[in-house]
Enzyme design. Structure first.
Site: not given
Length: 402
Positions: A183, A267, A363
């Protein structure tokens, strides 16, 4: 398999060599800009784009002309490479992979490339370039492989040489079998699903005051005066230092992650779209301006795109993989029960599920959701659909969602 790799060093030319390098860079920039202007005229007249073969004939005319005969002093290969770069830029534009080619500027686009004719003497830390002769360079590492092309470029008043080589390597097999979710953030550069945290270096934020002071001083000088040029070089040096600090830290982080994990799930963030959405235009203002624009400097300071780029090529070299998943709801979803709600993330740091009361660092929770999305993508066979090999798929996960 073949591997291409670039090795970059700082050149140490003497006075005459540096003068010639500037001349060659200016000649390549002139050829590119003049050809681009003629292509614009040709396009506006309704004609098709002229290929490299047609543009190459212009060089003969320009070298014979009394106004531009100084082009004959520059080596022919870099001039030809400028035309090939323009042809490639136009092809990317017509295929909607890039914007319309722009004119190059002095001081910002000082570079030229040799496709052949280069000799390398690593023992004596010198390189021979056509029409420049032997030039010393700061030798910091061994150059491996056959030299394919060499690019000379300028940054902050210093000249650098990038040597691209090609060599054979065995089919890589990653030494690890683990799979991790990553992340990317602002307060912390990267948080892994196993709880590992890599802090932010914030090189721009650290040097922001010094940079702003120099920029204010530069605005008070008469433009293009000697004092203005002196301060401008100082501004460039600060920006150069900021970029180097960021790049060095990203290399350290990406190398550590790549060495320890065979598959990295990230991501699929569109950083350029985030910035565009925040800024917008006067007629079409961006969305979420108040919420996003304040984070833009911090987002760009982290170098998310560069981190992804480094992870991807380092994983290819080591036989690992990088899987990019849809980032939707990764920060609002509970990694324990799957309940998704905006209210779950009560603060930037803390995640508390309203359904099962699961509590975790926000997170880390996001990284575990990213890892779970990566497992789901593998189960659906999305890696095969993307054209990636499944042979190096890890058999273990370093962190399983709770």
């Amino acid at each position: 398999m073949k591997r291409r790799q670039a090795f970059k060093f700082q050149l140490r030319p003497n006075g005459q060599q540096e003068q010639d390098i500037r001349l060659f860079a200016g000649a390549c920039r002139f050829v590119f800009n003049k050809s681009l202007a003629l292509q614009h005229e040709n396009y506006e007249a309704g004609n098709k784009f002229l290929s490299y073969v047609e543009m190459a004939s212009w060089l003969i005319t320009w070298k014979a002309s009394s106004e531009t005969q100084w082009l004959a002093d520059a080596p022919s290969q870099p001039l030809q490479q400028s035309l090939k770069d323009l042809e490639r830029a136009y092809k990317n534009f017509f295929q909607k992979r890039a914007s319309l080619p722009r004119f190059k500027k002095r001081g910002q686009n000082d570079a030229f490339r040799y496709p052949q004719g280069v000799k390398l003497d690593q023992e004596n830390s010198r390189i021979s370039l056509p029409k420049l002769g032997w030039i010393r360079y700061r030798n910091s590492r061994e150059v491996i492989g056959e030299v394919k092309n060499v690019t000379v470029s300028q940054s902050c008043g210093k000249w650098y040489v990038s040597i691209q080589t090609e060599y054979d390597v065995a089919e890589p097999v990653h030494c690890s079998s683990s799979m991790i979710g990553l992340d990317a953030g602002v307060a912390k550069l990267a948080t892994l699903s196993d709880g590992t945290i890599f802090g932010s270096v914030n090189s721009f934020n650290t040097n922001q005051n010094k940079l702003a002071k120099l920029q204010r001083e530069m605005r008070r000088k008469v433009k293009f005066s000697s004092n203005w040029k002196t301060v401008k070089r100082q501004v460039q040096n600060v920006n150069f230092r900021i970029a180097n600090i960021r790049r060095d830290y990203l290399h350290k982080v990406s190398t550590t992650i790549s060495k320890n994990h065979a598959m990295i799930v990230i991501e699929d963030l569109k950083v350029a779209n985030i910035s565009t959405s925040a800024a917008g235009t006067a007629s079409l203002p961006g969305r979420n301006v108040g919420a996003i624009s304040g984070f833009n400097p911090s987002i760009l300071d982290q170098g998310w795109y560069e981190l992804r780029r480094q992870l991807e090529y380092k994983q290819r070299w080591r036989g690992g993989l990088v899987l990019a998943i849809n980032p939707t709801y990764t920060r609002q979803k509970c990694a324990n029960c799957g309940h998704t709600a905006k209210e779950n993330r009560q603060s930037q740091r803390q995640f508390v599920c309203l359904e099962c009361e699961y509590t975790e660092n926000a997170d880390i929770n996001g990284a575990r959701n990213i890892l779970a999305a990566g497992h789901a993508a593998l189960a659906r066979g999305e890696m095969a659909a993307l054209g990636h090999s499944m042979k190096q798929e890890p058999t273990e996960a370093s962190q399983t969602p709770v």
